[in-house]
Enzyme design. Structure first.
Site, mmCIF file in Angstrom:
data_model
loop_
_atom_site.group_PDB
_atom_site.id
_atom_site.type_symbol
_atom_site.label_atom_id
_atom_site.label_comp_id
_atom_site.label_asym_id
_atom_site.label_seq_id
_atom_site.Cartn_x
_atom_site.Cartn_y
_atom_site.Cartn_z
ATOM 1 N N MET A 238 0.855 -1.199 0.000
ATOM 2 C CA MET A 238 0.000 0.000 0.000
ATOM 3 C C MET A 238 0.881 1.236 0.000
ATOM 4 S SD MET A 238 -2.883 1.537 0.198
ATOM 5 C CE MET A 238 -3.014 3.324 0.362
ATOM 6 N N HIS A 272 5.583 0.047 -8.511
ATOM 7 C CA HIS A 272 4.160 0.401 -8.514
ATOM 8 C C HIS A 272 3.851 1.358 -7.359
ATOM 9 C CE1 HIS A 272 -0.243 -0.747 -8.979
ATOM 10 N NE2 HIS A 272 -0.231 -0.260 -7.742
ATOM 11 N N GLU A 273 4.288 0.989 -6.161
ATOM 12 C CA GLU A 273 3.965 1.818 -4.992
ATOM 13 C C GLU A 273 4.684 3.164 -5.069
ATOM 14 O OE1 GLU A 273 1.534 0.734 -3.445
ATOM 15 O OE2 GLU A 273 1.638 -1.339 -4.142
ATOM 16 N N GLU A 295 -4.561 3.182 -10.055
ATOM 17 C CA GLU A 295 -4.064 1.801 -10.137
ATOM 18 C C GLU A 295 -3.627 1.406 -11.546
ATOM 19 O OE1 GLU A 295 -3.172 0.588 -7.658
ATOM 20 O OE2 GLU A 295 -4.385 1.413 -6.036
#
Ligand SMILES: [Zn+2]
Length: 818
Positions: A238, A272-273, A295
């Site tokens: 996250m 990605h994060e 996303e």
């Protein structure tokens, strides 16, 4: 498992009022005052997750400070403030973390828990003696107390959405480095710090790359990535601003257990994060309708950054995998558009799916390819600069891209994001004249359960090549002609950047199959995926794809061989209960994949390409799933002999997986003893996962019973049930339903409906359709039943495929055997 807290919120009243409503879930209010004086009466609404504060005297317009003393719950699953328990040596330890996306900050403090309510946060926490606290910003001050505890305060955050706030408290190690003026850190449970080294080095490589791509440097003084010992059914990591949280399995590298594929995915998840730190955190979608902006973009960016920094992993070849994951959902009538209406808490949780992530990524890939890499990057830079510290909708991005590209993009983007479904491009004819190929294309829709319905309309960017220079065109109004240079075998969706399926006229497809070994790997992978799925859906015979499988050369690209392996596993499962057919499939698998296994061996060769290691593990796993005698007996031999490859090393989990899946009772029991005795929480989680992925019915039942004991641990239990569902979906669903309340406690509240549907979704038993439908009627609201409806649609499709396509597949296999 409770915490006490107080919050001060600065508000501005625009119009006199005696009522304030804010978000709060499972919080107990002790006192509420305004401006240090008047107190409020509080009533809460558990369903709406709100608290209403009523004041006897109306509050006048202007600035006020609201002060609330309250207490809340520490959860055992990753929602709000939650605890993860683990063993350290002989001692039992507990660390606390937070997880707020999408609507769970309201479990930690009362406030306006929606992404558009940006505000700066000041956080102060009392930390027990010997523990550390980590938040979004660096520590600002520390006040020691006589009992050894400390009150730690953190620097003020930028104005941000509530779902990005973060706190962790525990006995931690923190390793750091400094890059481009930013301190980067990896935080682990004490003693595991060095296992964060790979992630730290990855982040140090990625940060300058992102600074350059976005044209706006990373805006906070530090960026940590915090490892949590445990797991969730619904996320691995996250992007909290400045304090990414990741479960250990997707962050830490332990040479004793980490596979090459896992090392690569740790890098990609990091990427990605980190991309979210800009796309999501610095610029945030206004509401969850546009979650894909976060996303889809971060997923696309992760692939792009990985391709730039680790081209040897060939991440761009994985784009076909993303496209296929999205199409699996998007080709059934239960799909939804990328941009979708979100109103309830459960819908927020359900929005984190393959349409939001993988279709989002695929659409961006296609549009970047359409406008060109440079124009796209210029548009992204302008978008970030224009909206920094603000909230946006999808059209803000399209406007910036369109301006940078100097050509219309928004209409194409709308076609793919505002309506659901998958375009089908039919290549109706291709004829050569004067050194050019004249191609006739027609646009339809690829659907697995509405094949004859009126197709939707898309403007589709198409790239075609006959081996020479590619031709780019836009199909509008349902049909198009193209004049492609050259007369070689025609590939449409050349480079596979397009989000659509391609259906060739039989003669054109036969020519492609003939020339298959000479095509580029990306097109080999894309063509095989397209033709396999077109066959299953009934647009053509499945034999076309099987002919292509036969044409795959032994030295093919590793990702192509992995796709072959996954198709063969799928066929193998389709013939469950027919050992004669399964044997023919296993023989085909041994023919097509055996040479690669023999070339690679079971041990890493010095200096071998990284993707050889990935392929070795993938093939052992797939062949193990198909009960390949050579692979299974070698895995068993190593397990029985306590071979070093079973106790440590990159193949450890793969070999144990093949052993577990084909286990008898004694072997399973031995694995369970290993799991029970394991101290490393990461390995423990893996082993309990393996105990569920077993072929044998009786062992699957034992695994389910085990899930409801204290043995696996709070966050491993739901994973154990899910892993049983992979080979025994009906058993797992029935069991979970029979123990619904106890299973509910193993899954976070907003994800329960999704969890149950996911257990039954793999079933091939018509009875499951009724079971899921009854479950949805009883336990889901009309707004939240989509996961059950999707599971039902995919079961219906699976039954149809088995009825329609098993015979021609079997006929092909029999003809091959001769
Ligand atoms: Zn994300």
């Amino acid at each position: 498992m409770r915490f006490t807290s107080s919050v001060q919120i600065d508000i501005e009243v625009l119009e006199a009022t005696d009522t304030i409503i804010l978000n709060a879930a499972e919080l107990d209010f002790a006192s509420v005052t305004i401006d240090g004086g008047q107190s409020a009466r509080v009533s809460t609404d558990a369903q709406a997750q709100t608290a209403t504060l009523r004041f006897a005297d109306r509050l006048g317009p202007g600035r006020h400070r609201l002060s609330i003393d309250y207490s809340g719950k520490i959860n055992t699953q990753a929602a709000g403030l939650f605890a993860l328990d683990y063993q350290s040596g002989a001692a039992q330890k507990r660390a606390l973390f937070t997880q707020f996306e999408a609507p769970d900050a309201r479990r930690f403090f009362p406030g306006w828990d929606e992404p558009a309510f940006r505000t700066p946060y000041d956080l102060r926490v009392t930390v027990p003696a010997g523990q550390q606290a980590i938040s979004n910003m660096p520590e600002a001050g520390r006040e020691m107390r006589p009992d050894g505890s400390a009150i730690v305060s953190f620097r003020t955050t930028p104005a941000m959405s509530s779902y990005l706030l973060f706190l962790a408290v525990g006995e931690f190690d923190r390793i750091t480095t400094s890059v481009a003026g930013t301190e980067i850190g990896v935080v682990t449970r004490r003693g595991a710090g060095e296992q964060g080294r790979w992630a730290l080095e990855s982040q140090a490589q990625l940060l300058p790359w992102f600074n350059d791509y976005f044209g706006t440097p990373y805006p906070l003084p530090k960026l940590d990535n915090i490892a949590g010992p445990g797991s969730s059914q619904f996320f691995g990591a996250m992007e909290n601003w400045g304090a990414i949280f990741s479960f250990e399995s997707i962050l830490l590298v332990d040479p004793a257990i980490t596979s090459e594929a896992r090392r690569q995915s740790i890098f990609e998840v990091d990427a990605h994060e980190m991309a979210h730190q800009w796309f999501g955190n610095l610029v945030t979608m206004a509401w969850w309708d546009d979650l894909w902006l976060n996303e889809g973009f971060a997923s696309w960016m992760a692939t792009k950054a990985t391709a730039a920094l680790h081209p040897e992993w060939e991440p761009l070849l994985g784009q076909v995998d993303n496209r296929e994951a999205a199409i699996q959902l998007d080709s059934l009538r239960t799909t939804h558009p990328v941009v979708q209406r979100i109103t309830t808490v459960e819908q927020m949780s359900q929005a984190f799916d393959a349409i939001t992530y993988q279709k989002g990524e695929a659409v961006i890939t296609m549009l970047e390819d359409y406008v060109g890499e440079n124009a796209w990057r210029t548009g992204v830079r302008a978008y970030i600069a224009r909206h920094r510290l603000g909230n946006t909708v999808s059209d803000d991005l399209w406007r910036a891209i369109q301006q940078a590209a100097g050509r219309p993009v928004t209409d194409i983007a709308h076609d793919f994001t505002n309506q659901p479904g998958v375009p089908l491009i039919r290549v109706e004819s291709a004829s050569c004249a004067g050194g050019r190929t004249r191609v006739a294309l027609r646009q339809g829709q690829f659907s697995r359960d509405e094949r004859d319905a009126q197709p939707r309309a898309w403007r589709v960017p198409v790239v075609a090549s006959t081996g020479g220079p590619a031709l780019r065109t836009l199909i509008e109004g349902g049909a198009g002609q193209a004049l492609v240079p050259g007369c070689g075998p025609l590939v449409v969706n050349y480079g596979q950047a397009g989000y659509y399926r391609t259906l060739y006229a039989p003669a054109l497809l036969a020519r492609l199959t003939e020339n298959y070994p000479r095509l580029r790997p990306i097109d080999q992978i894309g063509l095989l995926a397209d033709n396999w799925e077109l066959g299953l859906a009934g647009y053509q015979s499945p034999a076309a794809a099987l002919d292509m499988v036969e044409a795959v050369p032994a030295n093919a690209n590793s990702r192509l061989l992995m796709r072959v392996a996954s198709i063969l596993t799928q066929i193998y499962r389709m013939h469950e209960g027919n050992s004669g057919h399964q044997e023919m499939i296993a023989r085909l698998a041994a023919d097509k994949l055996g040479p690669a296994i023999r070339r690679l061996g079971w041990s890493a060769r010095p200096g071998e390409p990284a993707n050889d290691a990935v392929l070795r593990a993938a093939l052992i796993q797939r062949l193990g799933d198909m009960g390949d005698p050579a692979v299974v007996s070698e895995a068993r031999r190593r397990f029985a002999a306590d071979d070093p490859s079973v106790t440590a090393g990159p193949l450890r989990e793969t070999i144990l997986g093949a052993v577990a899946y084909n286990a008898d009772a004694a072997t399973w029991e031995r694995l369970r003893v290993m799991a029970r005795g394991e101290r490393n929480p990461l390995v423990k989680g893996q082993l309990y996962g393996l105990l569920g992925f077993v072929r044998d019915d009786a062992l699957a039942r034992r695994a389910l019973d085990l899930a409801l004991t204290d043995e696996p641990g709070a966050t491993n239990a739901s994973r154990l049930i899910s892993s049983v569902a992979q080979a025994h979906p009906d058993l797992a669903f029935d069991f979970a339903l029979a123990h619904r309340e106890r299973v509910d406690a193993l899954v976070d509240a907003s994800s329960r409906s999704r969890y149950f549907a996911s257990l039954g979704a793999g079933s091939a038993d018509a009875a499951m359709i009724d079971k899921l439908s009854r479950y949805a009627d009883r336990h889901m609201t009309p707004q939240s039943r989509a996961p059950a409806d999707r599971a039902i649609a995919s079961i219906r499709d699976r039954l149809r495929v088995r009825a329609e396509q098993r015979p021609p597949i079997t006929a092909w296999l029999e003809a091959r055997r001769g």
